[in-house]
Structure formats: structure tokens, C-alpha cells
Enzyme design. Structure first.
Site, PDB file in Angstrom:
ATOM      1  N   LYS A 171       0.850  -1.192   0.000  1.00 19.73           N
ATOM      2  CA  LYS A 171       0.000   0.000   0.000  1.00 19.73           C
ATOM      3  C   LYS A 171       0.888   1.246   0.000  1.00 19.73           C
ATOM      4  CE  LYS A 171      -3.769   2.221   2.496  1.00 19.73           C
ATOM      5  NZ  LYS A 171      -3.157   3.367   3.186  1.00 19.73           N
ATOM      6  N   SER A 193      -1.782   4.996  -3.916  1.00 21.56           N
ATOM      7  CA  SER A 193      -2.284   5.868  -2.843  1.00 21.56           C
ATOM      8  C   SER A 193      -1.225   6.878  -2.443  1.00 21.56           C
ATOM      9  CB  SER A 193      -2.603   4.990  -1.615  1.00 21.56           C
ATOM     10  OG  SER A 193      -2.944   5.760  -0.486  1.00 21.56           O
ATOM     11  N   HIS A 195      -1.922   8.179   0.663  1.00 22.29           N
ATOM     12  CA  HIS A 195      -2.213   8.106   2.093  1.00 22.29           C
ATOM     13  C   HIS A 195      -2.757   9.456   2.602  1.00 22.29           C
ATOM     14  CE1 HIS A 195      -0.934   5.393   5.634  1.00 22.29           C
ATOM     15  NE2 HIS A 195      -1.713   6.320   6.151  1.00 22.29           N
ATOM     16  N   ARG A 198       0.126  12.544   2.245  1.00 19.31           N
ATOM     17  CA  ARG A 198       1.361  12.622   3.044  1.00 19.31           C
ATOM     18  C   ARG A 198       2.433  13.396   2.278  1.00 19.31           C
ATOM     19  NH1 ARG A 198       4.307   9.018   5.759  1.00 19.31           N
ATOM     20  NH2 ARG A 198       4.147  10.423   7.518  1.00 19.31           N
ATOM     21  N   ASP A 226      -6.838   4.174  -3.981  1.00 16.23           N
ATOM     22  CA  ASP A 226      -7.581   4.918  -2.956  1.00 16.23           C
ATOM     23  C   ASP A 226      -7.185   6.385  -2.982  1.00 16.23           C
ATOM     24  OD1 ASP A 226      -5.372   5.326  -1.266  1.00 16.23           O
ATOM     25  OD2 ASP A 226      -6.164   4.169   0.408  1.00 16.23           O
ATOM     26  N   GLY A 228      -9.591   9.879  -1.782  1.00 14.39           N
ATOM     27  CA  GLY A 228     -10.680  10.733  -2.264  1.00 14.39           C
ATOM     28  C   GLY A 228     -11.831   9.995  -2.920  1.00 14.39           C
ATOM     29  N   ILE A 229     -11.853   8.663  -2.867  1.00 13.69           N
ATOM     30  CA  ILE A 229     -12.945   7.909  -3.504  1.00 13.69           C
ATOM     31  C   ILE A 229     -14.200   8.065  -2.621  1.00 13.69           C
ATOM     32  CG2 ILE A 229     -13.761   5.626  -4.263  1.00 13.69           C
ATOM     33  CD1 ILE A 229     -11.299   6.420  -5.866  1.00 13.69           C
ATOM     34  N   ARG A 250     -12.167   8.241   3.973  1.00 11.20           N
ATOM     35  CA  ARG A 250     -12.829   9.168   4.883  1.00 11.20           C
ATOM     36  C   ARG A 250     -14.274   9.449   4.478  1.00 11.20           C
ATOM     37  NH1 ARG A 250      -8.362  13.488   4.209  1.00 11.20           N
ATOM     38  NH2 ARG A 250      -8.321  12.336   2.243  1.00 11.20           N
TER      39      ARG A 250
HETATM   40  C1  LIG Z   1      -8.261   7.680  10.787  1.00  6.05           C
HETATM   41  C2  LIG Z   1      -7.379   7.111   9.721  1.00  6.05           C
HETATM   42  C3  LIG Z   1      -6.507   6.086  10.050  1.00  6.05           C
HETATM   43  C4  LIG Z   1      -5.692   5.509   9.056  1.00  6.05           C
HETATM   44  N1  LIG Z   1      -4.851   4.494   9.401  1.00  6.05           N
HETATM   45  C5  LIG Z   1      -4.119   3.890   8.438  1.00  6.05           C
HETATM   46  C6  LIG Z   1      -3.278   2.773   8.759  1.00  6.05           C
HETATM   47  O1  LIG Z   1      -3.128   2.389   9.910  1.00  6.05           O
HETATM   48  N2  LIG Z   1      -2.635   2.159   7.732  1.00  6.05           N
HETATM   49  C7  LIG Z   1      -2.752   2.580   6.434  1.00  6.05           C
HETATM   50  O2  LIG Z   1      -2.155   1.973   5.536  1.00  6.05           O
HETATM   51  N3  LIG Z   1      -3.515   3.643   6.107  1.00  6.05           N
HETATM   52  C8  LIG Z   1      -4.198   4.302   7.071  1.00  6.05           C
HETATM   53  N4  LIG Z   1      -4.981   5.381   6.737  1.00  6.05           N
HETATM   54  C9  LIG Z   1      -4.998   5.850   5.342  1.00  6.05           C
HETATM   55  C10 LIG Z   1      -6.162   5.276   4.551  1.00  6.05           C
HETATM   56  O3  LIG Z   1      -6.076   3.877   4.440  1.00  6.05           O
HETATM   57  C11 LIG Z   1      -6.234   5.868   3.124  1.00  6.05           C
HETATM   58  O4  LIG Z   1      -5.076   5.515   2.400  1.00  6.05           O
HETATM   59  C12 LIG Z   1      -6.354   7.385   3.123  1.00  6.05           C
HETATM   60  O5  LIG Z   1      -7.247   7.836   4.110  1.00  6.05           O
HETATM   61  C13 LIG Z   1      -6.747   7.910   1.759  1.00  6.05           C
HETATM   62  O6  LIG Z   1      -8.065   7.641   1.432  1.00  6.05           O
HETATM   63  P1  LIG Z   1      -9.255   8.754   1.609  1.00  6.05           P
HETATM   64  O7  LIG Z   1      -8.776  10.010   0.931  1.00  6.05           O
HETATM   65  O8  LIG Z   1     -10.408   8.116   0.890  1.00  6.05           O
HETATM   66  O9  LIG Z   1      -9.476   8.922   3.059  1.00  6.05           O
HETATM   67  C14 LIG Z   1      -5.747   6.000   7.721  1.00  6.05           C
HETATM   68  C15 LIG Z   1      -6.611   7.056   7.416  1.00  6.05           C
HETATM   69  C16 LIG Z   1      -7.412   7.624   8.393  1.00  6.05           C
HETATM   70  C17 LIG Z   1      -8.316   8.758   8.022  1.00  6.05           C
END
Ligand SMILES: Cc1cc2nc3c(=O)[nH]c(=O)nc-3n(C[C@H](O)[C@H](O)[C@H](O)COP(=O)(O)O)c2cc1C
Length: 298
Positions: A171, A193, A195, A198, A226, A228-229, A250
Site C-alpha cells: 500500500k 495511494s 495516504h 502525506r 484509494d 478521495g474515492i 474518509r
Molecule cells: C483515521 C485514519 C486512520 C488511518 N490508518 C491507516 C493505517 O493504519 N494504515 C494505512 O495503511 N492507512 C491508514 N490510513 C490511510 C487510509 O487507508 C487511506 O489511504 C487514506 O485515508 C486515503 O483515502 P481517503 O482520501 O479516501 O481517506 C488511515 C486514514 C485515516 C483517516
């Protein structure tokens, strides 16, 4: 530090996704089927849950948010993911019966990495993996909730692949170079991703997806996207650009906080229905038929 310009990859990613438009192909089209086969299992749709961590018990509910969305993943028959946690917490997720990929942090304590991966296999995980985009922090190596992270070499990643019989998922892939390395070490899937932003100015996953897809075309590495989906349209665009699946993140939190597993179940079903609607509107009756010939750019 405040940046004066928007280097926020979340905003850049949303703007990019919204610049992708979809044409209609209605004549001879039928109601589409969203089911997929992924790493040998059948799932109801290519929507997956995110690898989340640190979600407490919302509104005094019995289960943590992580368990609640895992229950929803089982209910909806979609692939479930989870992130940073200790083994006892993972056991509770495994006990929900959801088919779950356990994403382990790149801990400096390599024994802990291997212990968490082997434990996940022992309690019935569907897959294991690592979020390689949490290696570095602003002051060098990252420290996540007090735990130090470490650089990861190809040999180290290969050693995780060899550790268990489970499929290994990397990931946090955001380049052709890393994607090709993942194929070389024997990963069965990657998650494209950043993340949730970051890296400042991180390229939107869907922008780099076609290049990565092309680089992996002679491999059997599955591609998940992943960041913003939030809608069935976002999932459709990811599939059209070459992904096998897309993970919400999220965007499911408001439903989770309000109605727990039922809220997430409703959100996933709504999103899958929207995907089916757009597939039917574009003349694709099956997920693996979807391609980018229906896409246009602003
Ligand atoms: C509260 C929270 C905890 C997360 N914890 C992890 C984690 O432990 N390991 C990981 O690979 N990604 C973690 N993520 C990242 C998500 O898996 C994802 O890559 C990221 O939120 C992007 O997707 P989004 O824009 O749809 O939220 C976390 C995200 C959030 C918001």
C-alpha cells in the site's frame, strides 16, 4: 508550517478526478453486474474498505469503528482492510468474519512486523501487506503514535512475501518504479495511494494509474486505488483507467459515526448502486469490460 500555495494532494486529487467526464452509451445496454473475482474470491462489488486504524467506539457503541466497518464489509460481501493495531485488536476484526487484508506498519522492530503478519495468517486473514508510505517523517524516519518506523528494502519486502501463504499487498505505491519492484518481489496486489496527502504535490492516483497499469500488463498484480474515492462515479473512473478495485476512505466516516455498521452498509450499497447505474449508462455490463474509451477530460 503553513504553505502559502495549495500543495495539498487531497485537493489536487479531487480536482483531477472531477476533471474526468463520462459519455453515455445507452442503446443495447443492459442492467450491469458489479460483482468481481479478486485473488480467487468472488465479491459483490469492486468497492473495498480502507486500511484504517485508531477509530474508537462511536456514540458508546459496543464495537470500535474498525469492527463496525468490518461487519459492514462482511454484510456487503466486499474485501475489508485494516491498518495499524496490535494483534488482539486484529483478532476482533478477524472474528467479524469479514475477508480482511491486514496492513502492517513498516515498524523499526522487524520482529513486530513479522509477528503481526504471522498472527494475521493464524487467525484467518485474507491477505497481509504494508503501507510503505509511512516510512519517512519530517524529521527523518517516521514515528507513529510513539512507534519508530524503518526503511524497507526489496529484500525485506520479499521476506514478508515468503513469510506466509497469504497474498501480499503493498500500500502506498505512487510510481511505475515502485510498482515494478512490487511485481518483482512477488506482491499480489498494490494500492495506488498517497495516504491522504502525506507527500505535498503528490500525483493523483488516477493520474498515474494508466502508466502503472501499462507497466504491470504482463504480470498478475492486481491494482487497487484509494484517496478521495467518495462515489460510485469515482469508483467507475478508477476502473475505467485500469484499476481492479477502489477503496473508499474518509467518505464513509460520517455514515460510520452516525449509524455504525448499518450506516457503512448503507453507504457501500448506495455507492455500489451508483456504480451499477453508471455502468448501465455507459454500456458496460460487467466490471472487467469497463475501459477508458468513455472518458473525456475538461
Ligand atoms: C483515521 C485514519 C486512520 C488511518 N490508518 C491507516 C493505517 O493504519 N494504515 C494505512 O495503511 N492507512 C491508514 N490510513 C490511510 C487510509 O487507508 C487511506 O489511504 C487514506 O485515508 C486515503 O483515502 P481517503 O482520501 O479516501 O481517506 C488511515 C486514514 C485515516 C483517516
Amino acid at each position: 508550517m503553513e504553505y502559502t500555495r495549495s500543495s495539498d494532494a487531497n485537493i489536487i486529487t479531487e480536482q483531477y478526478m472531477d476533471s474526468i467526464l463520462i459519455e453515455e452509451r445507452l442503446i443495447d445496454s443492459v442492467v450491469a453486474d458489479t460483482s468481481i473475482e479478486f485473488l480467487g474470491e468472488k465479491f459483490a462489488s469492486p468497492i473495498m474498505t480502507p486500511a484504517f486504524s485508531h477509530l474508537g467506539n462511536y456514540n458508546g457503541r459496543e464495537h470500535t469503528g474498525l469492527e463496525e466497518y468490518s461487519i459492514a464489509a462482511k454484510e456487503c460481501n466486499i474485501l475489508n482492510f485494516c491498518g495499524m493495531m496490535e494483534n488482539d485488536q486484529f483478532k476482533k476484526i478477524a472474528d467479524t468474519g469479514a475477508k480482511t487484508v491486514r496492513i502492517v506498519k513498516p515498524y523499526a522492530d522487524n520482529g513486530k512486523v513479522k509477528d503481526q503478519m504471522q498472527y494475521a495468517e493464524s487467525v484467518g486473514a485474507f491477505g497481509i501487506g504494508m503501507d510503505i508510505d509511512h516510512i519517512f517523517g519530517h524529521e527523518g524516519l517516521d514515528v507513529v503514535v510513539g512507534e519508530k518506523m524503518a526503511e524497507q528494502t526489496m529484500d525485506m519486502l520479499r521476506s514478508y512475501v515468503e513469510l506466509t501463504k497469504l497474498p501480499f499487498v503493498v500500500k502506498g505505491v505512487l510510481s511505475v518504479l515502485d510498482a515494478v519492484k512490487c511485481a518483482e518481489i512477488g506482491a499480489k496486489a498494490i494500492i495506488i495511494s498517497h495516504h491522504h496527502g502525506r507527500l505535498p504535490y503528490a500525483v493523483p492516483p488516477m493520474m498515474i494509474l494508466p502508466e502503472i497499469k501499462d507497466a504491470l500488463k504482463d504480470t498478475d498484480v492486481k491494482i487497487i486505488v484509494d484517496c478521495g474515492i467518495a462515489t460510485g462515479a469515482d469508483v467507475f473512473k478508477a476502473l475505467a483507467l485500469g484499476a481492479d478495485a477502489a477503496a473508499v476512505g474518509r467518505s464513509m466516516l460520517p455514515s460510520l459515526e452516525k449509524n455504525g455498521s448499518e450506516g457503512v452498509t448503507e453507504f457501500i450499497r448506495y455507492t455500489a448502486n451508483e456504480l451499477r447505474y453508471i455502468m448501465s449508462f455507459t454500456g458496460f455490463s460487467k466490471v472487467d469490460e469497463i475501459n477508458d474509451s468513455v472518458l473525456h477530460y475538461l
